[in-house]
Enzyme design. Structure first.
Site, PDB file in Angstrom:
ATOM      1  N   GLY A  56      -7.569 -15.841  -0.562  1.00  0.00           N
ATOM      2  CA  GLY A  56      -6.301 -15.823   0.163  1.00  0.00           C
ATOM      3  C   GLY A  56      -5.778 -14.403   0.194  1.00  0.00           C
ATOM      4  O   GLY A  56      -6.546 -13.444   0.047  1.00  0.00           O
ATOM      5  N   CYS A  70      -5.159  -9.740   2.965  1.00  0.00           N
ATOM      6  CA  CYS A  70      -6.249  -8.878   3.456  1.00  0.00           C
ATOM      7  C   CYS A  70      -7.490  -9.638   3.909  1.00  0.00           C
ATOM      8  O   CYS A  70      -7.871  -9.559   5.078  1.00  0.00           O
ATOM      9  CB  CYS A  70      -6.618  -7.876   2.377  1.00  0.00           C
ATOM     10  N   VAL A  94       0.835  -1.211   0.000  1.00  0.00           N
ATOM     11  CA  VAL A  94       0.000   0.000   0.000  1.00  0.00           C
ATOM     12  C   VAL A  94       0.865   1.254   0.000  1.00  0.00           C
ATOM     13  O   VAL A  94       0.649   2.186  -0.783  1.00  0.00           O
ATOM     14  CB  VAL A  94      -0.931  -0.003   1.243  1.00  0.00           C
ATOM     15  N   THR A 134      -5.408  -0.747   7.584  1.00  0.00           N
ATOM     16  CA  THR A 134      -6.750  -1.210   7.967  1.00  0.00           C
ATOM     17  C   THR A 134      -6.800  -1.375   9.487  1.00  0.00           C
ATOM     18  O   THR A 134      -6.069  -2.191  10.046  1.00  0.00           O
ATOM     19  CB  THR A 134      -7.044  -2.548   7.258  1.00  0.00           C
ATOM     20  N   LYS A 175      -7.184 -11.994   6.989  1.00  0.00           N
ATOM     21  CA  LYS A 175      -6.873 -11.202   8.194  1.00  0.00           C
ATOM     22  C   LYS A 175      -8.058 -10.324   8.595  1.00  0.00           C
ATOM     23  O   LYS A 175      -8.444 -10.285   9.773  1.00  0.00           O
ATOM     24  CB  LYS A 175      -5.637 -10.339   7.884  1.00  0.00           C
TER      25      LYS A 175
HETATM   26  C1  UGA Z   1      -8.524  -6.995  -1.408  1.00  0.00           C
HETATM   27  C2  UGA Z   1      -9.689  -6.082  -1.842  1.00  0.00           C
HETATM   28  O1  UGA Z   1     -10.226  -6.557  -3.079  1.00  0.00           O
HETATM   29  C3  UGA Z   1      -9.221  -4.639  -1.999  1.00  0.00           C
HETATM   30  O2  UGA Z   1     -10.334  -3.814  -2.307  1.00  0.00           O
HETATM   31  C4  UGA Z   1      -8.581  -4.176  -0.681  1.00  0.00           C
HETATM   32  O3  UGA Z   1      -8.054  -2.875  -0.800  1.00  0.00           O
HETATM   33  C5  UGA Z   1      -7.451  -5.118  -0.304  1.00  0.00           C
HETATM   34  O4  UGA Z   1      -7.979  -6.473  -0.197  1.00  0.00           O
HETATM   35  C6  UGA Z   1      -6.905  -4.681   1.031  1.00  0.00           C
HETATM   36  O5  UGA Z   1      -7.628  -4.758   2.021  1.00  0.00           O
HETATM   37  O6  UGA Z   1      -5.792  -4.152   1.061  1.00  0.00           O
HETATM   38  P1  UGA Z   1      -6.458  -8.170  -2.644  1.00  0.00           P
HETATM   39  O7  UGA Z   1      -6.280  -8.915  -1.358  1.00  0.00           O
HETATM   40  O8  UGA Z   1      -5.290  -7.528  -3.284  1.00  0.00           O
HETATM   41  O9  UGA Z   1      -7.560  -6.996  -2.451  1.00  0.00           O
HETATM   42  O10 UGA Z   1      -7.023  -9.204  -3.724  1.00  0.00           O
HETATM   43  P2  UGA Z   1      -8.439  -9.568  -4.329  1.00  0.00           P
HETATM   44  O11 UGA Z   1      -8.418  -9.320  -5.770  1.00  0.00           O
HETATM   45  O12 UGA Z   1      -9.535  -8.980  -3.563  1.00  0.00           O
HETATM   46  O13 UGA Z   1      -8.452 -11.156  -4.114  1.00  0.00           O
HETATM   47  C7  UGA Z   1      -8.487 -11.728  -2.804  1.00  0.00           C
HETATM   48  C8  UGA Z   1      -8.638 -13.233  -2.912  1.00  0.00           C
HETATM   49  O14 UGA Z   1      -9.954 -13.595  -3.353  1.00  0.00           O
HETATM   50  C9  UGA Z   1      -7.689 -13.892  -3.900  1.00  0.00           C
HETATM   51  O15 UGA Z   1      -7.228 -15.100  -3.362  1.00  0.00           O
HETATM   52  C10 UGA Z   1      -8.551 -14.138  -5.119  1.00  0.00           C
HETATM   53  O16 UGA Z   1      -8.103 -15.174  -5.922  1.00  0.00           O
HETATM   54  C11 UGA Z   1      -9.881 -14.479  -4.458  1.00  0.00           C
HETATM   55  N1  UGA Z   1     -11.050 -14.251  -5.327  1.00  0.00           N
HETATM   56  C12 UGA Z   1     -11.362 -12.991  -5.742  1.00  0.00           C
HETATM   57  C13 UGA Z   1     -11.856 -15.327  -5.688  1.00  0.00           C
HETATM   58  O17 UGA Z   1     -11.600 -16.499  -5.320  1.00  0.00           O
HETATM   59  N2  UGA Z   1     -12.957 -15.100  -6.458  1.00  0.00           N
HETATM   60  C14 UGA Z   1     -13.283 -13.855  -6.896  1.00  0.00           C
HETATM   61  O18 UGA Z   1     -14.320 -13.721  -7.594  1.00  0.00           O
HETATM   62  C15 UGA Z   1     -12.469 -12.773  -6.523  1.00  0.00           C
END
Ligand code: UGA
Length: 404
Positions: free
Chosen positions: A242, A245, A11, A116, A248
């Site tokens: 996973g 974010c 971030v 956060t 946690k």
């Molecule tokens: C997440 C949030 O999407 C952001 O908005 C937020 O700012 C961030 O956390 C944070 O709190 O800093 P991030 O962890 O980078 O972002 O990744 P995501 O794209 O949200 O994916 C999270 C997990 O969910 C990954 O393992 C991804 O593969 C999984 N996922 C996501 C799915 O299994 N299905 C989906 O449809 C979307």
């Protein structure tokens, strides 16, 4: 403006680089001297598309130091340090320590908490430091963090008056919500928890689809997503969520609610389903092909998702651990992750595939989407991300596909 950014993780580095690129003079501070040395040389310690270029192009406006005195004269200082979980819930030590250090060298600046943090934290920081404290949670995703920071869906600013904070982000042209610190802090948790809920929900619907010949979770999700009240994002079935974010933040929100005797059993079940998902996926493999002892398996994609090298809470790593526990011989391939202690990582995708009898897609890199029937011929294919362009009959199992 002269702006400080404390904590140069995903971030912090992105925030610093984007704000410098918009013409601010930015000082990035981190206690990790190795990180500072490498950033000074223009070497970015993480893989994030567009970030290295942005840092190179903003070099004149961007300074890095491990000395908090470098923050003197800043009008605004962002706190972007980690907020890990501990047994009681969230560990705010880094936020408290960083803000204390900032207050001793830049008391007249405003403090903007981007980390956060649970509701009520900004209030405590204000009391501890005597500074004006704002909450400005981030909603960027790793892998598209630069784009997300420049084009956010909304900017949330907690604290009053929000003018300085507002002027920093004005360039985005995005809608700005000005509210209390507590609302801003909770908006972040509620957003992440809701997105995690969508993921566990669609994974459970995927399980259901698998019991119904003719059903396909991707089509069900598409049909659901066309309803604007539902929306089509975060409805991709897979290995569960996973990363650094969602796991946690859902846990921190749950323990925060338990401390207040508030029923957040929805989130409790989202977490418990996600926690057991990997074991269940491995049982789905053994249901199809029997014991995994001695079986050679290739996992495609090792980070927690595509376009990042971040292994924190990676579902691929949990999957590899579970497969190894079941006696399988596991190798992995990832376009950017090049080592883990857990298994051998192949340099080349063809080498990984030809070694294995079982292929598992675990993240959504385009490179994997392009795999052909010929390249996968003779292999047992488990498409856990539903990315392959193959006929159903060519896939041993696709998450959320009901077969006859
Ligand atoms: C997440 C949030 O999407 C952001 O908005 C937020 O700012 C961030 O956390 C944070 O709190 O800093 P991030 O962890 O980078 O972002 O990744 P995501 O794209 O949200 O994916 C999270 C997990 O969910 C990954 O393992 C991804 O593969 C999984 N996922 C996501 C799915 O299994 N299905 C989906 O449809 C979307």
């Amino acid at each position: 403006m002269k702006i400080g950014v404390v904590g140069l993780g995903y971030v912090g580095i992105v925030t610093a680089a984007v704000l410098a690129n918009k013409g601010n003079e930015v000082v990035g501070v981190d206690v990790d001297q190795n990180k500072i040395q490498s950033l000074k040389k223009g070497v970015v310690p993480i893989f994030e598309p567009g970030l290295e270029n942005l840092i190179r192009n903003s070099a004149m406006k961007l300074n890095f130091t491990d000395n908090f005195n470098g923050l003197e004269g800043c009008e605004a200082i962002f706190i972007c340090v980690p907020t890990p979980n501990n047994k009681e819930g969230i560990d705010l030590t880094y936020v408290m320590d960083a803000s204390k250090k900032v207050s001793s060298c830049a008391k007249d600046s405003i403090l903007i908490i981007k980390s956060t943090v649970t509701p009520g934290t900004a209030r405590v920081v204000r009391k501890n430091t005597g500074m004006s404290v704002f909450s400005n949670p981030e909603f960027t995703r790793e892998g598209s963090a630069v784009y997300d920071t420049e084009h956010p869906d909304r900017i949330v600013i907690g604290g009053d008056p929000a003018d300085v904070c507002e002027s920093i982000w004005k360039f985005t042209g995005s809608k700005i919500i000005k509210t209390t610190n507590e609302n801003a802090e909770l908006i972040k948790y509620a957003s992440n928890a809701f997105l995690a809920t969508k993921i566990s929900f669609i994974n459970q619907i995927a399980d259901l689809c698998e019991t119904i010949p003719g059903a396909d979770v991707n089509v069900v999700a598409e049909g659901m997503g066309m309803d604007r009240r539902i929306g089509n994002e975060f409805l991709k079935a897979g290995l569960g969520y996973g990363g650094s974010c969602f796991p946690k933040d859902t846990k921190a929100l749950l323990s925060f609610s338990l401390d207040r005797n508030v029923d957040l059993s929805i989130i409790e079940s989202v977490i418990s389903y996600n926690d057991k998902r990997i074991k269940e996926l491995v049982s789905k493999i053994t249901d199809k092909i029997g014991s995994l002892r001695g079986k050679k398996i290739c996992i495609l994609g090792l980070a927690f998702k595509d376009n990042t090298d971040d292994l924190r809470e990676s579902r691929s790593i949990s999957l590899a651990q579970e497969l190894i526990r079941s006696g399988a011989i596991v190798k992995g391939f990832d376009p950017v992750v090049k080592n883990t202690d857990l298994m051998e990582i192949c340099n080349d995708i063809d080498q990984c595939i030809s070694f294995s009898e079982i292929i598992i897609t675990a993240t959504e890199w385009n490179l994997f989407k392009d795999l052909t029937k010929e390249e996968l011929s003779g292999k047992k294919v488990f498409d856990f991300r539903r990315i392959l362009n193959l006929e159903n009959s060519e896939i041993t199992m696709g998450v959320g596909i009901g077969k006859n």
